[in-house]
Design a protein around this motif. Structure first.
Motif, PDB file in Angstrom:
ATOM      1  N   LEU A 175       0.879  -1.121  -0.183  1.00  0.00           N
ATOM      2  CA  LEU A 175       0.107   0.198   0.130  1.00  0.00           C
ATOM      3  C   LEU A 175       0.960   1.274   0.157  1.00  0.00           C
ATOM      4  O   LEU A 175       1.634   1.394   1.030  1.00  0.00           O
ATOM      5  CB  LEU A 175      -1.055  -0.043   1.422  1.00  0.00           C
ATOM      6  CG  LEU A 175      -2.225   0.681   1.019  1.00  0.00           C
ATOM      7  CD1 LEU A 175      -3.184   0.157   0.291  1.00  0.00           C
ATOM      8  CD2 LEU A 175      -2.684   0.997   2.410  1.00  0.00           C
ATOM      9  N   THR A 222     -15.179   2.682  -0.983  1.00  0.00           N
ATOM     10  CA  THR A 222     -14.179   1.585  -0.828  1.00  0.00           C
ATOM     11  C   THR A 222     -14.941   0.384  -0.244  1.00  0.00           C
ATOM     12  O   THR A 222     -14.342  -0.857  -0.256  1.00  0.00           O
ATOM     13  CB  THR A 222     -13.105   1.975   0.220  1.00  0.00           C
ATOM     14  OG1 THR A 222     -13.718   2.265   1.320  1.00  0.00           O
ATOM     15  CG2 THR A 222     -12.322   3.101  -0.347  1.00  0.00           C
ATOM     16  N   GLY A 225     -14.263  -2.787  -2.214  1.00  0.00           N
ATOM     17  CA  GLY A 225     -12.920  -3.610  -2.038  1.00  0.00           C
ATOM     18  C   GLY A 225     -12.990  -4.285  -0.857  1.00  0.00           C
ATOM     19  O   GLY A 225     -11.889  -4.737  -0.420  1.00  0.00           O
ATOM     20  N   GLY A 277      -7.037  -3.241   0.530  1.00  0.00           N
ATOM     21  CA  GLY A 277      -6.380  -2.470  -0.616  1.00  0.00           C
ATOM     22  C   GLY A 277      -6.471  -1.124  -0.939  1.00  0.00           C
ATOM     23  O   GLY A 277      -6.056  -0.277  -1.685  1.00  0.00           O
ATOM     24  N   HIS A 278      -7.034  -0.279   0.079  1.00  0.00           N
ATOM     25  CA  HIS A 278      -7.239   0.995   0.014  1.00  0.00           C
ATOM     26  C   HIS A 278      -7.086   1.757   1.709  1.00  0.00           C
ATOM     27  O   HIS A 278      -7.566   3.052   1.713  1.00  0.00           O
ATOM     28  CB  HIS A 278      -8.628   1.470  -0.557  1.00  0.00           C
ATOM     29  CG  HIS A 278      -8.595   1.143  -1.960  1.00  0.00           C
ATOM     30  ND1 HIS A 278      -8.342   1.753  -2.719  1.00  0.00           N
ATOM     31  CD2 HIS A 278      -9.170   0.024  -2.406  1.00  0.00           C
ATOM     32  CE1 HIS A 278      -8.275   1.339  -3.936  1.00  0.00           C
ATOM     33  NE2 HIS A 278      -8.933   0.081  -3.773  1.00  0.00           N
ATOM     34  N   ASN A 295      -7.805  -4.402  -4.993  1.00  0.00           N
ATOM     35  CA  ASN A 295      -7.698  -2.807  -5.689  1.00  0.00           C
ATOM     36  C   ASN A 295      -9.010  -2.669  -6.615  1.00  0.00           C
ATOM     37  O   ASN A 295      -9.026  -3.143  -7.693  1.00  0.00           O
ATOM     38  CB  ASN A 295      -6.321  -2.822  -6.271  1.00  0.00           C
ATOM     39  CG  ASN A 295      -6.122  -1.398  -6.671  1.00  0.00           C
ATOM     40  OD1 ASN A 295      -6.962  -0.479  -6.474  1.00  0.00           O
ATOM     41  ND2 ASN A 295      -5.234  -1.238  -7.727  1.00  0.00           N
ATOM     42  N   LEU A 355      -3.273   3.038  -2.146  1.00  0.00           N
ATOM     43  CA  LEU A 355      -3.546   2.091  -3.480  1.00  0.00           C
ATOM     44  C   LEU A 355      -2.350   0.936  -3.240  1.00  0.00           C
ATOM     45  O   LEU A 355      -1.262   1.462  -2.881  1.00  0.00           O
ATOM     46  CB  LEU A 355      -3.253   2.789  -4.714  1.00  0.00           C
ATOM     47  CG  LEU A 355      -3.905   2.324  -5.900  1.00  0.00           C
ATOM     48  CD1 LEU A 355      -5.574   2.471  -5.756  1.00  0.00           C
ATOM     49  CD2 LEU A 355      -3.489   3.266  -6.965  1.00  0.00           C
ATOM     50  N   VAL A 356      -2.743  -0.179  -3.652  1.00  0.00           N
ATOM     51  CA  VAL A 356      -1.756  -1.269  -3.504  1.00  0.00           C
ATOM     52  C   VAL A 356      -1.168  -1.284  -4.954  1.00  0.00           C
ATOM     53  O   VAL A 356      -2.064  -1.279  -5.921  1.00  0.00           O
ATOM     54  CB  VAL A 356      -2.353  -2.611  -3.271  1.00  0.00           C
ATOM     55  CG1 VAL A 356      -1.724  -3.771  -3.513  1.00  0.00           C
ATOM     56  CG2 VAL A 356      -2.922  -2.729  -1.759  1.00  0.00           C
ATOM     57  N   SER A 357       0.091  -1.193  -4.803  1.00  0.00           N
ATOM     58  CA  SER A 357       0.928  -1.253  -6.097  1.00  0.00           C
ATOM     59  C   SER A 357       2.223  -1.984  -6.244  1.00  0.00           C
ATOM     60  O   SER A 357       2.835  -1.932  -4.930  1.00  0.00           O
ATOM     61  CB  SER A 357       1.307   0.557  -6.503  1.00  0.00           C
ATOM     62  OG  SER A 357       2.044   0.630  -7.679  1.00  0.00           O
TER      63      SER A 357
END
Length: 888
Positions: A175, A222, A225, A277-278, A295, A355-357
């Motif tokens: 995240l 959200t 998610g 994810g948020h 996400n 944000l998951v990246s």
């Protein structure tokens, strides 16, 4: 020599002196002998895009003070300057320029964009350094560095590769703070939080098999998610639901109901939707319980396919539509007003989205332990020490550090991906083949490193690391890191962690933290409030020295400072006061004659007093500066030069100079000696006016007919002159002059109270007791300072109080001022009655103290001092009572 101009003109002085200092090489450590002990500061590199603001003015003033003092102490002072490439800020500037030209970075491509960015840097990059020069920054500009220059780029690659091989750098899904407008992850420092009105949305989460759990959220979008609903294991309201599943509203995706002690039973409904994810806290809970991470957003903050029917909608439009749909489905409970703490991008201003990246991370925990040890072992001292708690809190709770940025301007990540075997090649130099299979089909990671990664190497990379350069060997570790308390973790901690990892040493022994510069009412400066003070405007109107002295003496370490233009104006007047004092002394020196030089100078009481005060102030200044209390040190020197020297000794000197002969010669010597040393003490604070006046004083001294070697003790410039050392003390003489000052103050107060015209000279009788000889020797001085008629000034051991006179009682010394023609008798009776009441209160307080356990427990000397004070007060009481009775 010609007379100095009547007024100090900073406009014609500052640039000329700065150029002279720099051209002579006095900013370089080589200005001192090769065996001189180094003193090194690495400048906190301002952004290459930067415009001078009060934060710059603060750190430049403080660091220049430290460097100038060290230089005068004989140290090989090195202040390493430089600027930061400022990844996001610079890229934004260049992109705006391209938009104005009708194109974009995507259209012209990476290579062309970088060419434009470098061109922009060459055109505008020196703007901030020119402004730092304006502040008087005595940096070694020949050693100026840029975080993207060749040497620092090599250091960055070397650090990355070493950390990768140690297992400290890795790639993972995690995240991050995502900036939809900038299209990149940003650091915590680049996120600004603001309180904004919003809503808390309450709704029912349907439980599979029947029933529901009420949940609250501030971000309904959200919900799509969510991968769990959590309740506290001790919450009896939801005990029956733990282990069951519930359905995500509108998507009907089944998710578990879990128990976790993180949940606050008193907040909202006591049930928490979990969106790993948020939300950073949910992410940690998700890892703990092995939850799926979903996400639901694209990188531009629109909803992706995971959002089902809401895909492609803007996140806020999705919020409204989803809530309306849930309301229609009977799932909503209420929507109430709620103050949100909204994260916004420092650069773009848009709301940051957790944000998951897939990013590159540093496992910072092992390095954090080294940072904690560095401070708690005493190898790094934090000033003020209350910030050690902040340091500990950050490092003990450190999280993985996301170091990749989706930008083009910056240090490109030195990782190459193989198209054939999928392997990663990590190298300090650009490879031509895959390190795993030898394929030539490799492509470099498109991302760049967080600016703080290169900044964390700053103290040693600027000196040549990883090469063992002469500069690195001589000037590392550095001495002090001076910076704002707001980046203690973001920058200072990373420097300490990186340095201990790569150099096996701390980067500096002291961290000095300054606070924020606020407006005169303590409000944070902002353009919207209209209270921003532009330091360039201030310097143009009041001079650089006035701004510097205000910043340096207006606060204490680690505390915010309220900047008042009235105070700046007052400090401009201080520069003028210095100018006038030097002008008086230089004009007086022109009248000197070696024929008057005594075989051995005989100092007057006033001479000994000012020399003692000078010695005291030098010792005090050194003590305060050695403890980083620069503000108090500056304030004390200010009080000494303005008060003791200019207002008292200079006025006394005028009387002594009138006597001529040896007395005048000695007075001239004392005047220039005290002024010379005072200017040296003040030079680190106000370099321009002190250098300009010191040169005038030096020239006057060297051309004066004093009969002394003209170059003795004088350097070519004040900037490289020796720091003053405390001289002899004359405590008894100093105390005698203080008694004279007290008497003068009392006489002046009496004149003022009785509205005596300033020019009118009055009679006086001073009963000085055992100090009669001391006061008699200063009779002319007393008459001059108190505006007394010297022919009617009588100094005697004792005297009867004359009729109709004002009585001034100062312990063993009493002064009588005849009232005839100068005072209102009724008013004098009222004044004496008030003085008698005050004396009675003081006597009662001391009697109470001496009759308390204090008299038995306190040291004998301390008790005796209080008894002596009581005796003096009682003597004064008797004197005043007698005088009051005589007026009845």
């Amino acid at each position: 020599m010609p007379d100095m101009p009547k007024a100090y003109d900073f406009h014609s002085t500052e640039e000329r002196l700065y150029q002279w200092w720099e051209e002579n090489g006095w900013f370089k450590p080589e200005a001192r002998p090769a065996n001189a002990k180094p003193f090194v500061i690495s400048i906190p590199p301002p952004n290459v895009t930067g415009e001078l603001h009060n934060g710059h003015a603060m750190f430049v003033s403080l660091e220049d003070l430290m460097i100038r003092r060290a230089r005068m102490q004989g140290r090989a002072a090195l202040w390493v300057p430089g600027v930061d490439h400022a990844g996001i800020a610079t890229q934004l500037q260049v992109e705006k320029m391209l938009i104005r030209e009708g194109t974009s970075r995507q259209e012209i491509g990476r290579e062309a964009f970088l060419e434009r960015a470098w061109a922009w840097k060459e055109k505008y990059g020196s703007h901030i350094t020119r402004q730092l020069r304006r502040l008087g920054a005595s940096c070694d500009w020949g050693r100026e560095r840029f975080t993207l220059d060749e040497g620092l780029s090599r250091a960055v690659r070397e650090a990355f590769v070493r950390m990768y091989r140690m297992g400290l750098i890795y790639q993972a899904e995690y995240l991050v703070n995502w900036s939809p407008g900038l299209q990149t992850a940003v650091s915590d420092l680049e996120v600004e939080y603001s309180e904004e009105p919003g809503f808390l949305y309450y709704f029912n989460y349907p439980v599979a098999g029947g029933g529901s759990i009420p949940v609250a959220t501030t971000r309904p979008e959200t919900i799509l998610g969510d991968t769990a609903v959590a309740v506290h294991p001790d919450d009896e309201r939801y005990q029956a639901y733990i282990g069951k599943t519930c359905l995500v509203p509108m998507l009907n995706r089944e998710i578990p109901i879990i128990a976790d002690e993180y949940v606050d039973m008193a907040f909202g409904t006591g049930a928490l939707k979990i969106t790993p994810g948020h939300d950073p806290n949910d992410f940690e809970i998700g890892k703990k319980h092995g939850l799926e991470i979903i996400n639901v957003m694209n990188r531009d903050a629109t909803m992706n396919h995971q959002a089902g029917p809401y895909a492609e909608m803007d996140r806020f439009a999705c919020r409204e539509k989803l809530w309306a749909d849930m309301d229609a489905a009977g799932l909503t409970l209420k929507k109430e007003n709620y103050t949100l703490n909204v994260p916004r991008s420092q650069r773009g201003g848009e709301i940051i989205e957790p944000l998951v990246s897939k990013q590159w991370f540093v496992d910072a925990e092992p390095m954090a332990k080294m940072g904690l040890r560095a401070v708690h072992s005493g190898r790094v001292k934090i000033v003020p020490d209350r910030f050690v708690k902040v340091w500990d809190n950050w490092l003990e709770n450190i999280r993985p550090w996301c170091i990749s940025r989706q930008l083009w301007w910056g240090h490109r990540i030195p990782v190459w991906y193989c198209a054939d075997c999928g392997g990663q090649t990590v190298a300090t130099t650009d490879p031509t083949h895959c390190a795993h299979c030898g394929s030539a089909h490799i492509e470099q990671d498109p991302d760049v490193l967080d600016t703080w990664f290169s900044s964390g190497l700053w103290p040693f990379s600027t000196l040549g690391w990883p090469e063992q350069t002469p500069d690195l060997q001589r000037f590392y570790p550095t001495d002090v890191m001076e910076t704002g308390y707001d980046i203690l973790f973001f920058w200072v901690a990373r420097m300490v962690m990186s340095a201990t990892l790569f150099t096996n040493d701390v980067p500096f022994h002291t961290v000095y933290l300054h606070g924020l510069v606020r407006d005169e009412h303590g409000q944070k400066m902002s353009k919207t409030k209209g209270n921003v003070t532009d330091p360039l405007d201030v310097m143009n109107e009041y001079g650089t020295d006035a701004l510097r002295f205000t910043l340096l003496t207006g606060g204490t370490p680690g505390n915010d400072l309220n900047l008042s233009l009235d105070k700046v104006a007052s400090n401009r007047n201080f520069a003028n006061k210095i100018w006038n004092a030097v002008r008086f002394v230089t004009r007086s020196l022109s009248k000197a004659s070696r024929a008057d030089q005594p075989a051995r100078p005989e100092y007057t009481t006033a001479d000994k007093w000012i020399l003692t005060r000078l010695a005291d102030i030098i010792k005090q200044t050194d003590r305060l500066m050695d403890n980083y209390l620069y503000g108090e040190a500056g304030r004390q020197v200010y009080d000494f030069l303005w008060g003791d020297f200019a207002d008292w000794y200079v006025e006394t000197a005028k009387v002594q100079l009138e006597e001529g002969g040896e007395r005048a010669w000695t007075t001239l010597f004392v005047l220039q000696h005290v002024l010379d040393h005072s200017l040296r003490l003040l030079h680190p604070y106000i370099p321009f006016v002190t250098e300009e006046t010191w040169q005038q004083l030096k020239q006057a001294y060297q051309t004066a007919d004093l009969g002394i070697a003209p170059d003795e003790g004088w350097a070519e410039a004040l900037i490289i002159a020796a720091w003053p050392q405390a001289g002899n003390l004359y405590p008894e003489a100093a105390a005698d002059y203080e008694r004279l000052r007290d008497l003068v103050r009392e006489i002046r107060a009496a004149r003022s109270d009785n509205k005596v015209e300033p020019a009118k000279r009055i009679a006086a009788t001073v009963a000085a007791g055992e100090k009669t000889a001391v006061f008699s020797a200063q009779q002319a001085t007393l008459a001059f300072l108190a505006r007394l008629d010297e022919e009617r000034l009588h100094i005697v051991p004792s005297a009867e109080a004359p009729d109709a006179a004002i009585t001034l009682a100062l312990g063993a010394v009493t002064c009588y001022l005849p009232l005839a023609g100068m005072v209102d008798l009724d008013k004098e009776k009222e004044r004496l009655s008030g003085e008698l009441d005050e004396l009675k209160q003081q006597i009662d307080r001391l009697n109470k103290l001496l009759n308390s356990p204090f008299a038995e427990k306190a040291p004998t000397a301390v008790v005796q001092k209080e008894r002596d004070k009581l005796a003096q007060l009682q003597a004064s009481q008797a004197e005043v009572s007698e005088r009051l009775a005589s007026l009845a």
